[in-house]
Design a protein around this motif. Structure first.
Motif, short mmCIF file in Angstrom:
data_model
loop_
_atom_site.label_atom_id
_atom_site.label_comp_id
_atom_site.label_asym_id
_atom_site.label_seq_id
_atom_site.Cartn_x
_atom_site.Cartn_y
_atom_site.Cartn_z
N VAL A 138 0.81 -1.21 0.00
CA VAL A 138 0.00 0.00 0.00
C VAL A 138 0.85 1.27 0.00
N ASP A 139 1.89 1.33 0.82
CA ASP A 139 2.70 2.55 0.87
C ASP A 139 3.51 2.74 -0.41
N ALA A 140 3.95 1.62 -1.01
CA ALA A 140 4.73 1.71 -2.25
C ALA A 140 3.85 2.21 -3.39
N VAL A 141 2.62 1.70 -3.49
CA VAL A 141 1.71 2.14 -4.55
C VAL A 141 1.35 3.62 -4.36
N GLU A 142 1.18 4.04 -3.12
CA GLU A 142 0.87 5.45 -2.86
C GLU A 142 2.01 6.35 -3.34
N GLN A 143 3.24 5.97 -3.03
CA GLN A 143 4.36 6.79 -3.47
C GLN A 143 4.51 6.75 -4.98
N PHE A 144 4.35 5.56 -5.58
CA PHE A 144 4.42 5.45 -7.03
C PHE A 144 3.39 6.38 -7.68
N TRP A 145 2.18 6.39 -7.15
CA TRP A 145 1.12 7.20 -7.75
C TRP A 145 1.42 8.69 -7.61
N ASN A 146 2.09 9.09 -6.54
CA ASN A 146 2.46 10.49 -6.39
C ASN A 146 3.37 10.95 -7.51
N TYR A 147 4.24 10.08 -7.98
CA TYR A 147 5.14 10.40 -9.09
C TYR A 147 4.47 10.20 -10.44
#
Length: 319
Positions: A138-147
């Protein structure tokens, strides 16, 4: 990569989920995974080749449960193959060390150990315009989506899933009928079941979009000995697929019980028998279950699975 299984049970999931131990576990698994300290070096992203195979597998083996799908693609198809339905990339720093590995394509999967690796993969992903799904912790996808989100494909749908893992099989009170590997004669029953499960999760029926390709992918999985079924009088009662098979972890998807047979113990007996056999050649069995499928959560706990993490899947609108 879904396991939308509905099982009748008398267990009150609301009571379970309101307990302090459950809430503590959810807080732990949803906490942001810390990235490695970033040295003062530059990074580059390269397309990986078969020459990188050993290094990449060793890198992914550091987190075997969370990288099982990436590892499975490589072990099955190699780093360069149309069966991957995408391209493998590595993010390497100027000291020569990998900081991340990603498969970017129909399904985009990423194991980034630094923030800058995640950023670089997101920029690469923006150049691919036919991605169906982004999936990860979940945290990795959130950061990926921010970029990725500002200049990438538009989000069409999103869901949260829980990672369940089994390390010790349970005793089986009785064998689950004739649980066996599927053969080509089972294909006509398997294809619509698998397509309906995918549609339930993503909102798109892959058989309607690409009937020939979807059927071929189901057939290939059968030929690889990855689909398990139980039938009675020619009627499919239970199905499960091995999506990724590694010495450390086996990842299951497409677990299904015929609606008329649910609540009778057939699914539980089949899962226990299948997992008992799989655990003779791997260290654990894992799968993802939609966060809202409360009865399925109870079902897997009854099969001795434990919750290990929280994942997000983002389904994208095709450009």
């Amino acid at each position: 990569m879904n396991n939308q299984l509905t099982i009748t049970t008398e267990t009150n999931m609301q009571e379970i989920e309101n307990t302090p131990s459950f809430n503590s576990l959810m807080t732990t698994v949803m906490a942001e995974t810390p990235y490695l300290p970033e040295a003062d070096v530059s990074v580059t992203v390269i397309q990986l080749t078969e020459d990188d195979r050993n290094e990449v597998l060793a890198f992914l083996a550091e987190r075997p449960t969370h990288t099982v799908c990436l590892t499975g693609f490589i072990r099955d198809n190699g780093l360069v193959s149309p069966h991957n339905r995408g391209t493998f990339y590595g993010c390497r720093n100027s000291e020569g060390r990998l900081e991340g590995v990603a498969l970017v394509g129909h399904a985009t999967l990423i194991d980034a150990r630094t923030s800058r690796a995640m950023r670089e993969f997101a920029l690469i992903a923006q150049t691919h315009t036919s991605t169906h799904m982004i999936m990860g912790e979940v945290d990795a996808v959130e950061q990926f989506w921010n970029y990725y989100g500002d200049d990438g494909q538009e989000m069409r749908r999103a869901c949260r899933e829980l990672l369940f893992e089994l390390r010790h099989a349970m005793e089986i009170p009785e064998e689950a009928g004739e649980l066996r590997r599927a053969n080509h004669g089972d294909l006509d029953q398997i294809v619509p079941v698998q397509a309906a499960m995918a549609e339930l999760e993503s909102g798109i029926n892959p058989y309607e979009v690409d009937p020939k390709g979807f059927r071929a992918r189901c057939a290939r999985r059968i030929e690889m000995g990855r689909t398990w079924v139980m039938e009675e009088d020619g009627r499919l009662l239970f199905k499960a697929d091995i999506q990724a098979d590694t010495p450390d972890v086996i990842y299951l998807e497409g677990v299904w019980v015929a609606p008329a047979e649910r609540g009778k113990g057939i699914g539980r007996n089949c899962m226990r028998q299948l997992c008992r056999d799989l655990l003779t050649r791997t260290k654990s069995v894992c799968l993802l279950v939609n966060e809202d499928s409360k009865r399925a959560h109870t079902f897997y706990r009854m099969c001795n699975f434990k919750m290990r993490g929280v994942y997000d899947s983002i389904f994208l609108r095709q450009n």
